[in-house]
Motif scaffolding. Structure first.
Motif, short mmCIF file in Angstrom:
data_model
loop_
_atom_site.label_atom_id
_atom_site.label_comp_id
_atom_site.label_asym_id
_atom_site.label_seq_id
_atom_site.Cartn_x
_atom_site.Cartn_y
_atom_site.Cartn_z
N ALA A 7 2.86 -3.92 10.23
CA ALA A 7 2.56 -2.56 9.78
C ALA A 7 3.85 -1.79 9.56
CB ALA A 7 1.70 -1.85 10.82
N GLY A 8 3.82 -0.89 8.59
CA GLY A 8 4.98 -0.02 8.36
C GLY A 8 5.63 -0.23 7.01
N PHE B 52 -6.42 -5.21 19.55
CA PHE B 52 -5.26 -4.35 19.80
C PHE B 52 -5.42 -3.62 21.13
CE2 PHE B 52 -4.94 -4.64 15.15
CZ PHE B 52 -3.58 -4.90 15.02
N ILE C 155 -10.79 -6.63 9.70
CA ILE C 155 -10.23 -7.93 10.08
C ILE C 155 -9.48 -7.71 11.39
CG2 ILE C 155 -8.62 -9.77 9.46
CD1 ILE C 155 -9.29 -9.28 6.55
N ASN C 156 -9.87 -8.44 12.43
CA ASN C 156 -9.23 -8.22 13.73
C ASN C 156 -7.97 -9.07 13.90
OD1 ASN C 156 -10.13 -10.77 14.40
ND2 ASN C 156 -11.68 -10.08 15.84
N LEU C 157 -7.37 -8.93 15.06
CA LEU C 157 -6.10 -9.61 15.32
C LEU C 157 -6.26 -11.14 15.33
CD1 LEU C 157 -3.35 -8.38 15.66
CD2 LEU C 157 -3.64 -8.38 18.11
N ASP D 64 -6.40 -8.87 1.48
CA ASP D 64 -7.41 -9.02 0.43
C ASP D 64 -7.67 -7.74 -0.35
OD1 ASP D 64 -8.48 -7.88 2.71
OD2 ASP D 64 -10.48 -8.69 2.40
N MET D 65 -7.16 -6.60 0.12
CA MET D 65 -7.42 -5.32 -0.55
C MET D 65 -6.22 -4.84 -1.36
SD MET D 65 -10.54 -4.46 0.37
CE MET D 65 -10.63 -2.74 -0.01
N ARG E 52 -7.85 -12.68 13.13
CA ARG E 52 -8.04 -12.98 11.70
C ARG E 52 -9.51 -13.24 11.36
NH1 ARG E 52 -3.79 -16.63 13.05
NH2 ARG E 52 -1.81 -15.52 12.90
N PRO F 7 -2.28 -2.83 4.63
CA PRO F 7 -2.99 -3.15 5.88
C PRO F 7 -3.89 -4.37 5.74
CG PRO F 7 -3.27 -0.83 5.31
CD PRO F 7 -2.60 -1.48 4.15
N ARG F 8 -4.41 -4.58 4.51
CA ARG F 8 -5.30 -5.73 4.29
C ARG F 8 -4.77 -6.55 3.12
NH1 ARG F 8 -11.10 -5.26 6.04
NH2 ARG F 8 -11.55 -6.60 4.28
N GLU G 70 4.27 1.03 2.02
CA GLU G 70 4.08 0.25 3.25
C GLU G 70 3.52 -1.15 2.97
OE1 GLU G 70 1.82 2.19 6.27
OE2 GLU G 70 2.81 4.10 5.96
N ILE H 53 -8.99 1.63 3.07
CA ILE H 53 -8.11 1.54 1.91
C ILE H 53 -8.80 2.06 0.65
CG2 ILE H 53 -6.82 -0.11 0.46
CD1 ILE H 53 -6.87 -1.59 3.47
N ILE I 296 0.38 4.46 15.82
CA ILE I 296 0.34 3.72 14.54
C ILE I 296 -0.77 4.32 13.67
CG2 ILE I 296 0.04 1.40 13.50
CD1 ILE I 296 2.32 1.19 15.41
N ARG J 59 -8.07 -1.55 10.21
CA ARG J 59 -7.97 -2.52 9.11
C ARG J 59 -9.31 -2.76 8.42
NH1 ARG J 59 -3.68 -6.84 11.29
NH2 ARG J 59 -5.36 -7.78 12.41
N ALA K 135 -3.44 -7.44 7.73
CA ALA K 135 -4.54 -8.30 8.18
C ALA K 135 -4.86 -9.34 7.12
CB ALA K 135 -5.76 -7.44 8.45
N ILE K 136 -5.00 -10.56 7.56
CA ILE K 136 -5.36 -11.66 6.64
C ILE K 136 -6.41 -12.52 7.34
CG2 ILE K 136 -3.39 -13.08 7.43
CD1 ILE K 136 -3.27 -14.26 4.59
N SER L 26 -0.26 -9.26 10.29
CA SER L 26 -0.44 -8.08 11.17
C SER L 26 0.86 -7.27 11.27
CB SER L 26 -0.93 -8.49 12.56
OG SER L 26 -2.21 -9.04 12.46
N TYR M 265 -5.25 3.02 9.73
CA TYR M 265 -5.63 1.92 8.84
C TYR M 265 -4.91 0.61 9.16
CZ TYR M 265 -1.61 4.04 6.34
OH TYR M 265 -0.41 4.59 6.03
N ASN M 266 -3.81 0.70 9.92
CA ASN M 266 -3.12 -0.52 10.35
C ASN M 266 -3.73 -1.11 11.62
OD1 ASN M 266 -1.06 -0.92 8.41
ND2 ASN M 266 -0.04 0.89 9.19
N TYR N 111 0.90 -1.14 0.00
CA TYR N 111 0.00 0.00 0.00
C TYR N 111 0.95 1.20 0.00
CZ TYR N 111 -3.68 3.17 1.74
OH TYR N 111 -4.58 4.20 1.90
#
Lengths: 107, 465
Positions: free
Chosen positions: A88-89, B52, B94-96, A19-20, B98, A16-17, A13, B72, B60, B67, A67-68, A86, B63-64, A10
């Protein structure tokens, strides 16, 4: 080539997702984990299924992503792909951490 | 390690207000961002939803942490920059853990005295359960997403709304695959706690030491590796419902701690002397025979009494008259639509096999069979060879007389009856007619059962799953 890493992107970076993501970076590493080749693939649409298919076709060893969903995570693990999720960055920072063996899912 | 700021709201009431405490009481996820879209605060409801903690998320990009798909494709924060008005959207995150969760989110700017944007506030609500219920509303013979028209299920449908409205602890029992989780979710969704969190803990999934910290939380420094305070599931479920599945597998030491909580409603995180008064409704579920576990000393009697205020027993599918056909049709329509297949239905023989099969895995097994058949079928009609092969093997034994399960059930019934007769002092077993009616092997089996009852045994406890 001794190792292949896929990172959905993205901008600069880690996406974040998973699937996106519509942009994917593939790092081909040589001995000593030195980046031998970097290639970016632009996908026509975002789809987790397409991304999984791409990784299998590319024979990826490691995935670094945000995220997956559990379903895809388990599928990739079953296909013997190491998944760091998970994350990020900046992707180069993530790769650096992976290289130093300090990358962990959720950080 | 990040030291988080501890903000206060001044000049609103006579004394400064603790901002964290104020937002933690809101039953909806709240995220506060700075002008660069970095997280500066999140409340307890958001922590329960996303996984989280505030220290993980601090600084942070949102969007991270959130999510969300909208973050996006069309970031709500970026779209409010010009007109300073709140933006509302429905999306998913989508949470931590998954899990993909559909959410409804509202994003609004936070303005200073001069109406300049100083940050953003996002409120996030989980709409998974309400969406599910909306989808299932059109289905007759159902409650929330539980389907059935057998007399046993009708009785349950009549009881569920009454129990949901009360605040009593509920124990759900039933074989595996009978829908205990669905019932628990439906109770929460139709109760007054609907807007609060629904937190599920599988008591059999984690080792004892981890489970304690997971359920009750821990204080920073309580043990090696406890680098920060962890709220625990009970605290996260505050003003909502906690669902303890596989309660029969809860270790004895934790049963004592749970018992203490049920008495005074205060949780003490590991290593902390300061308690937290949690307003939580408890729903527990198990496939085990709890009375037998109590008799064997594996489960505390007093805890069972406290959990068993109301009990819902879900009957196995084989005992639900007429429900097999209803469920076959329901799953057929649902998967046909989902998989976009042009299938008209089942052939007569296939339907016969499906209707006569004894579903040991109950609804879960039936659902999997229908899903498999629809996936495999390439014809407009699902034929016998589209069914899983083990089903056909079992159907042969049905044709040849009794199925294995029937034979076993008959044998078990005879044994149980024999056991009852043998050990019932009221029965006179001295007459030859009585003895001849009981076969020798059944008497031996009955004696074995009696022995197990007295001396305990894994078979007696785990016999039925």
């Amino acid at each position: 080539m001794i190792h292949k890493i896929t990172i959905p992107l993205y901008h600069e970076e880690v996406a974040p997702r998973f699937d996106m993501a519509t942009e994917v970076l593939i790092l081909i590493l040589s001995k000593g984990n030195i980046i031998e080749e970097e290639k970016t693939i632009i996908l026509p649409r975002s789809s987790a299924d397409d991304l999984c298919h791409l990784m299998l076709a590319e024979k990826t060893n490691t995935l670094i992503c945000g995220a997956i969903e559990e379903e895809y995570y388990q599928f990739l693990k079953w296909k013997k792909i190491a998944v760091y999720d998970s994350i990020a960055g900046n992707w180069s920072r993530a790769f650096h951490c992976w290289n130093k063996n300090i990358l962990k899912s959720g950080y | 390690m990040i030291t988080l700021p501890h903000p206060f709201i001044k000049n609103l009431l006579t004394a400064p207000l603790d901002f964290t405490h104020l937002l933690d009481e809101i039953p909806m996820g709240v995220l506060i961002l700075d002008t660069h879209r970095r997280v500066v605060f999140l409340n307890r409801a958001f922590e329960a939803l996303s996984g989280f903690s505030p220290s993980m998320a601090y600084g942070i990009q949102c969007y991270n942490i959130l999510r969300g798909a909208a973050c996006i494709s069309n970031c709500p924060v970026l779209s409010i920059k010009d007109d300073n008005r709140a933006v509302f959207c429905e999306t998913d995150m989508i949470n931590l853990n998954r899990q993909r969760i559909p959410i409804r989110m509202t994003t609004a700017p936070i303005l200073d005295d001069n109406f300049n944007i100083t940050g953003f506030i996002e409120t996030i609500g989980n709409i998974r359960l309400s969406q599910k219920i909306d989808r299932e509303k059109s289905v007759a013979y159902s409650f929330a997403n539980i389907i059935g028209r057998s007399p046993q299920m009708e009785k349950i449908f009549q009881t569920l709304p009454i129990l949901a409205q009360s605040d009593v602890s509920i124990l759900i029992t039933g074989e595996t695959g009978t829908g205990k989780d669905l019932v628990a979710e439906a109770i929460h969704q139709t109760s007054g706690r609907e807007s609060g969190p629904f937190i599920k803990i599988n008591c059999g999934a984690l080792p004892e030491t981890l489970l304690e910290s997971e359920i009750f939380g821990h204080q920073k420094g309580a043990f090696t590796g406890a680098v920060e305070n962890k709220p625990g599931r009970f605290k996260l479920a505050h003003n909502g419902t906690i669902f303890l599945t596989e309660i029969g597998d809860l270790p004895l030491s934790l049963q004592v701690k749970l018992l203490t909580f049920l008495d005074d409603k205060i949780i003490y995180p590991l290593g902390s002397t300061k308690g937290f008064k949690a307003n939580v409704r408890i729903i527990a579920a198990t496939h085990r025979n709890m009375e037998q576990m109590v008799a064997l000393g594996r489960f505390r009697k007093d805890l069972l009494f406290r959990l068993n205020v109301a009990r819902i027993h879900l009957p196995p599918l084989r005992e639900r008259e007429g429900d097999i056909r209803l469920l076959i049709d329901h799953f057929f329509n649902s998967y046909k639509q989902q998989l976009d297949k042009k299938i008209n239905g089942f052939s007569k023989e296939t339907l016969m096999v499906l209707l006569n099969y004894k579903y040991e895995g109950n609804i879960r097994e039936l659902k999997n069979i229908v899903e498999y058949a629809i996936n495999v079928s390439t014809n407009p009609t699902i034929e016998l060879h589209h069914l899983p092969s083990y089903l056909l093997e079992s159907s042969h034994s049905i044709e040849s007389g009794q199925s294995e399960i029937e034979k076993q059930t008959l044998k078990n019934d005879n044994t149980a009856t024999a056991a009852d007769s043998l050990f019932n002092p009221k029965n006179n077993l001295t007459t030859p007619e009585t003895w001849s009616s009981i076969q020798r092997e059944i008497i031996i089996e009955a004696l074995k059962i009696r022995q197990q009852k007295f001396w305990g045994g894994e078979e007696a406890l785990y016999g039925e799953k």
